[in-house]
Design a protein around this motif. Structure first.
Motif, short mmCIF file in Angstrom:
data_model
loop_
_atom_site.label_atom_id
_atom_site.label_comp_id
_atom_site.label_asym_id
_atom_site.label_seq_id
_atom_site.Cartn_x
_atom_site.Cartn_y
_atom_site.Cartn_z
N GLU A 64 -28.09 7.87 19.31
CA GLU A 64 -27.73 9.08 18.56
C GLU A 64 -26.29 9.49 18.84
OE1 GLU A 64 -29.62 10.52 16.26
OE2 GLU A 64 -31.37 9.25 16.65
N ASN A 65 -25.72 9.00 19.93
CA ASN A 65 -24.33 9.32 20.28
C ASN A 65 -23.33 8.62 19.35
OD1 ASN A 65 -22.34 10.55 22.06
ND2 ASN A 65 -21.95 8.49 22.84
N ILE A 66 -23.76 7.55 18.70
CA ILE A 66 -22.90 6.78 17.80
C ILE A 66 -22.86 7.48 16.44
CG2 ILE A 66 -22.45 4.53 16.73
CD1 ILE A 66 -22.42 4.46 19.83
N LEU A 67 -21.65 7.81 15.98
CA LEU A 67 -21.49 8.47 14.69
C LEU A 67 -21.17 7.49 13.56
CD1 LEU A 67 -19.34 11.53 15.88
CD2 LEU A 67 -21.80 11.48 15.37
N LYS A 68 -20.47 6.39 13.90
CA LYS A 68 -20.09 5.38 12.91
C LYS A 68 -20.35 4.00 13.50
CE LYS A 68 -16.32 8.18 11.08
NZ LYS A 68 -14.86 8.32 11.01
N THR A 69 -21.02 3.16 12.75
CA THR A 69 -21.27 1.79 13.18
C THR A 69 -19.98 0.99 13.09
OG1 THR A 69 -23.59 1.86 12.55
CG2 THR A 69 -22.55 -0.32 12.62
N LYS A 70 -19.65 0.32 14.18
CA LYS A 70 -18.43 -0.50 14.23
C LYS A 70 -18.64 -1.65 15.21
CE LYS A 70 -15.08 1.57 11.86
NZ LYS A 70 -14.44 0.94 10.74
N ILE A 71 -17.90 -2.72 14.98
CA ILE A 71 -17.80 -3.81 15.92
C ILE A 71 -16.35 -3.81 16.41
CG2 ILE A 71 -17.91 -6.30 16.28
CD1 ILE A 71 -20.03 -6.36 14.01
N GLU A 122 -13.50 3.29 29.92
CA GLU A 122 -13.08 4.69 29.85
C GLU A 122 -12.02 4.90 28.77
OE1 GLU A 122 -12.00 5.85 33.83
OE2 GLU A 122 -14.04 5.53 34.57
N GLU A 123 -11.08 3.98 28.66
CA GLU A 123 -10.05 4.06 27.62
C GLU A 123 -10.69 3.99 26.23
OE1 GLU A 123 -6.38 1.43 25.72
OE2 GLU A 123 -7.36 0.72 27.55
N ILE A 124 -11.62 3.06 26.05
CA ILE A 124 -12.29 2.89 24.76
C ILE A 124 -13.10 4.14 24.44
CG2 ILE A 124 -13.98 1.52 23.48
CD1 ILE A 124 -11.18 0.15 24.16
N GLY A 125 -13.82 4.66 25.43
CA GLY A 125 -14.60 5.89 25.22
C GLY A 125 -13.72 7.03 24.74
N SER A 126 -12.56 7.17 25.35
CA SER A 126 -11.61 8.22 24.95
C SER A 126 -11.13 8.01 23.52
CB SER A 126 -10.43 8.22 25.93
OG SER A 126 -9.47 9.16 25.52
N GLN A 127 -10.79 6.76 23.17
CA GLN A 127 -10.33 6.46 21.82
C GLN A 127 -11.43 6.71 20.78
OE1 GLN A 127 -8.45 2.36 22.52
NE2 GLN A 127 -7.40 3.12 20.69
N LEU A 128 -12.64 6.27 21.11
CA LEU A 128 -13.75 6.42 20.15
C LEU A 128 -14.08 7.89 19.92
CD1 LEU A 128 -16.18 3.52 21.15
CD2 LEU A 128 -14.23 3.51 19.58
N LYS A 129 -14.01 8.68 20.97
CA LYS A 129 -14.25 10.13 20.82
C LYS A 129 -13.15 10.75 19.95
CE LYS A 129 -15.75 14.30 21.77
NZ LYS A 129 -16.53 14.91 20.73
N GLN A 173 -13.57 9.97 16.39
CA GLN A 173 -14.86 10.46 15.90
C GLN A 173 -15.85 9.34 15.57
OE1 GLN A 173 -13.76 13.17 12.73
NE2 GLN A 173 -13.27 14.77 14.20
N TYR A 174 -15.83 8.29 16.41
CA TYR A 174 -16.83 7.24 16.30
C TYR A 174 -18.05 7.55 17.16
CZ TYR A 174 -13.35 4.27 14.01
OH TYR A 174 -12.42 3.75 13.15
N ILE A 175 -17.86 8.41 18.17
CA ILE A 175 -18.94 8.81 19.06
C ILE A 175 -18.89 10.33 19.27
CG2 ILE A 175 -19.11 6.61 20.29
CD1 ILE A 175 -17.44 7.86 22.57
N GLN A 176 -20.02 10.89 19.72
CA GLN A 176 -20.07 12.32 20.00
C GLN A 176 -19.54 12.64 21.39
OE1 GLN A 176 -23.77 14.34 18.96
NE2 GLN A 176 -24.38 12.51 17.84
N SER A 177 -19.94 11.84 22.38
CA SER A 177 -19.64 12.15 23.77
C SER A 177 -19.08 10.92 24.49
CB SER A 177 -20.89 12.62 24.49
OG SER A 177 -20.71 12.62 25.89
N GLU A 178 -17.94 11.08 25.10
CA GLU A 178 -17.32 10.00 25.86
C GLU A 178 -18.16 9.65 27.08
OE1 GLU A 178 -13.16 9.35 28.32
OE2 GLU A 178 -13.22 10.85 26.73
N SER A 179 -18.64 10.65 27.81
CA SER A 179 -19.40 10.39 29.04
C SER A 179 -20.73 9.71 28.72
CB SER A 179 -19.61 11.67 29.84
OG SER A 179 -20.34 12.60 29.09
#
Length: 127
Positions: A66-73, A21-28, A31-37
């Motif tokens: 499609e939710n991924i906006l930027k490829t990252k590891i 959940e923390e990572i999802g919030s950070q990525l959103k 702007q690495y992802i479109q949707s945290e949920s």
């Protein structure tokens, strides 16, 4: 290897669900992802499709959507302790987020990284 492909995240959370959940919030936010949920749902869905443990105390969830906006590891570690994942303790979560139709050069860098994960010394260096 393309260093901009990697992003280290240190967390104080010890529970896997809290970390995701923390990572999802950070990525959103970054702007690495479109949707945290959607991200959280995709991580859990990936887990149900097979074993994601690649080394003792290391897991590799990977998502292409499609939710991924930027490829990252993402290399995710707990700052002071382990991350509790089901009945195991983790030292490292390697999260691969891959956007659709990625540049072939980026895909080659990811393939090189994945091959390196077969080397125990390489994995230990990430921990």
């Amino acid at each position: 290897m393309n260093e901009s492909l990697f992003y280290e995240i240190n967390t104080t959370n010890a529970m896997y669900q809290d970390v995701i959940e923390e990572i999802g919030s950070q990525l959103k936010k970054n702007q690495y992802i479109q949707s945290e949920s959607v991200f959280i749902e995709e991580v859990h869905e990936r887990e149900h499709h097979g074993n994601i443990e690649i080394f003792p105390e290391v897991i590799l969830p990977h998502i292409q959507s499609e939710n991924i906006l930027k490829t990252k590891i993402f290399l995710i570690k707990n700052e002071t302790n382990f991350i509790n994942w089901h009945d195991q303790s983790l030292k490292l979560i390697i999260l691969l987020n891959l956007k659709p139709q990625e540049n072939p050069a980026v895909l080659q860098d990811i393939q090189a990284f994945m091959r390196n994960l077969a080397n125990e010394d390489f994995v230990e260096s990430l921990i």
